[in-house]
Design a protein around this motif. Sequence first.
Motif, short mmCIF file in Angstrom:
data_model
loop_
_atom_site.label_atom_id
_atom_site.label_comp_id
_atom_site.label_asym_id
_atom_site.label_seq_id
_atom_site.Cartn_x
_atom_site.Cartn_y
_atom_site.Cartn_z
N TRP A 164 -20.53 -63.49 43.95
CA TRP A 164 -21.06 -62.30 44.65
C TRP A 164 -19.98 -61.69 45.53
CZ3 TRP A 164 -26.32 -64.82 46.30
CH2 TRP A 164 -27.22 -64.73 45.23
N ASN A 165 -19.22 -62.58 46.17
CA ASN A 165 -18.17 -62.13 47.06
C ASN A 165 -17.16 -61.26 46.30
OD1 ASN A 165 -17.07 -61.99 49.49
ND2 ASN A 165 -16.10 -64.00 49.48
N LYS A 166 -16.80 -61.75 45.10
CA LYS A 166 -15.83 -61.03 44.27
C LYS A 166 -16.41 -59.67 43.85
CE LYS A 166 -12.93 -62.46 40.49
NZ LYS A 166 -12.88 -63.40 39.40
N GLU A 167 -17.69 -59.70 43.43
CA GLU A 167 -18.34 -58.45 43.00
C GLU A 167 -18.42 -57.46 44.15
OE1 GLU A 167 -21.17 -60.48 39.58
OE2 GLU A 167 -22.10 -59.68 41.39
N VAL A 170 -15.10 -55.78 44.77
CA VAL A 170 -14.84 -54.72 43.78
C VAL A 170 -15.68 -53.49 44.13
CG1 VAL A 170 -15.11 -54.10 41.34
CG2 VAL A 170 -14.26 -56.37 41.97
N LYS A 171 -16.96 -53.75 44.49
CA LYS A 171 -17.87 -52.65 44.81
C LYS A 171 -17.38 -51.87 46.03
CE LYS A 171 -22.77 -52.05 44.61
NZ LYS A 171 -24.05 -52.61 44.91
N LEU A 172 -16.92 -52.62 47.03
CA LEU A 172 -16.45 -51.96 48.25
C LEU A 172 -15.22 -51.10 47.96
CD1 LEU A 172 -16.89 -54.71 50.98
CD2 LEU A 172 -18.12 -52.55 50.75
N ALA A 229 -15.01 -47.15 48.42
CA ALA A 229 -14.00 -46.52 49.26
C ALA A 229 -13.32 -45.39 48.49
CB ALA A 229 -12.96 -47.56 49.69
N LYS A 230 -13.05 -45.65 47.20
CA LYS A 230 -12.43 -44.62 46.37
C LYS A 230 -13.38 -43.42 46.22
CE LYS A 230 -9.52 -47.08 43.27
NZ LYS A 230 -9.67 -47.86 42.07
#
Length: 394
Positions: free
Chosen positions: A140-143, A146-148, A152-153
């Motif tokens: 979840w942390n990894k996902e 990526v989501k953050l 941001a983009k």
Amino acid sequence: MAPPSTILIVDDDPDIVKFLKDFLESKQYIILSAYSGEQGLNYVHTEQPDLVLLDVVMPGMSGYDVCRQIRIHPLTTLLPVVMMTGIHPEERIKGIQVGADEFLTKPINREELFARVRSLLRIKELHDVVQAQATQLAKWNKELKVKLEHEAKLAEVTRMLGDIGHEVKNSLMPVLSGVELLQEELDELFHCLPAPVMEKAGASQKMCREIIEMVTRSAQRIQDQVREIADCVKGLTSPLQLAPCHLAKVVETVFKTLQVLADKKGVRLQTVDLESLPQIQADEGRLFKVFYNLVNNAMAEMLQGGTVTIRGAEDLLQTGLKVDVIDNGRGMPEEVRQSLFSERVISRKAGGTGLGTKIVKDVVDVHGGHISVDSEVGVGTTFHLSFPYSPPTR
Ligand SMILES: Nc1ncnc2c1ncn2[C@@H]1O[C@H](COP(=O)(O)OP(=O)(O)OP(=O)(O)O)[C@@H](O)[C@H]1O
Ligand SMILES: [Mg+2]
């Protein structure tokens, strides 16, 4: 219910193995038997038992060696090991040193064996749950990371869109007021011309008017579009504005907007059987984008003397309309055709975003319609569209 736990018994004495096996099987455990340290260690890695019952003194690899190897390996370092020792305290001390969890003194007392096995398996079960949760958390942390990054983009793009929208809106003001003034100036000028000159200048006045109308219409559309972008940036997507809509009218506005360009390229724009079609419930502004993009795309691929035809028909089941946008331009290669309507459209134009056909499909979809394309290089392209009389309610 959790599956039964697997226990590996490692002892070179077959009678002891049988005794332990019979007893533990009666307690519903699955038993694996090994008769040497080497065989036991092999089973630890291939069968992944939940617990090991380990004899100390065996020919070849001793129980201490097996336990040491189990602790060294990262995958088995926490595997519960119960050592079966003699009565000498040194054996236990050595067992502790190599990492055994529990000890049973031979001859084995069954009740004590069962109690130790049960308690160690309970701990292992809890540990497995914690381990699974840790793995899930890491995932979840990894996902989330990526989501953050993605968000941001997205926020950056949104901010830029807002800025561009603002700039475009400001730059359009002088265009719109300028053309209005230009229209007045020209009207006055033509009005002052003497009648014989005016006869000759009539056509020119008509053309000026048409061009000014075209510029005004386009500038207003850009303004609407910018407003949509602004809404989107503010988190609102403009709702579908459904109303009875005559496709012939929409296409007429599109043709008017593109006529000057078509004349310049020597391309004919025509409609066939559109006038007689019944109205559909649709968002006229969005349908404009559909036909504008398709005709504009077609014109970019045409040579002088080409024709873009928009042909209408009612579908056979009379549940909606079919409209084909046909051109006899240069057609498109298979890989371009395959990429259409997706985010990965291959654009063959300098400065082309490749968004045109994706927007077209989105609008058709939101109306509950369908779009497909046939194209042959050197022959031309036909986009087939269908629209139900009313979009399905969502
Ligand atoms: N009628 C057509 N005939 C031949 N090729 C076409 C036709 N319509 C679209 N294409 C091809 O499909 C590509 C993608 O079209 P799309 O409208 O999605 O993007 P674009 O026109 O390249 O860029 P933009 O829409 O931003 O101007 C075009 O670059 C063109 O190569
Ligand atoms: Mg396009």
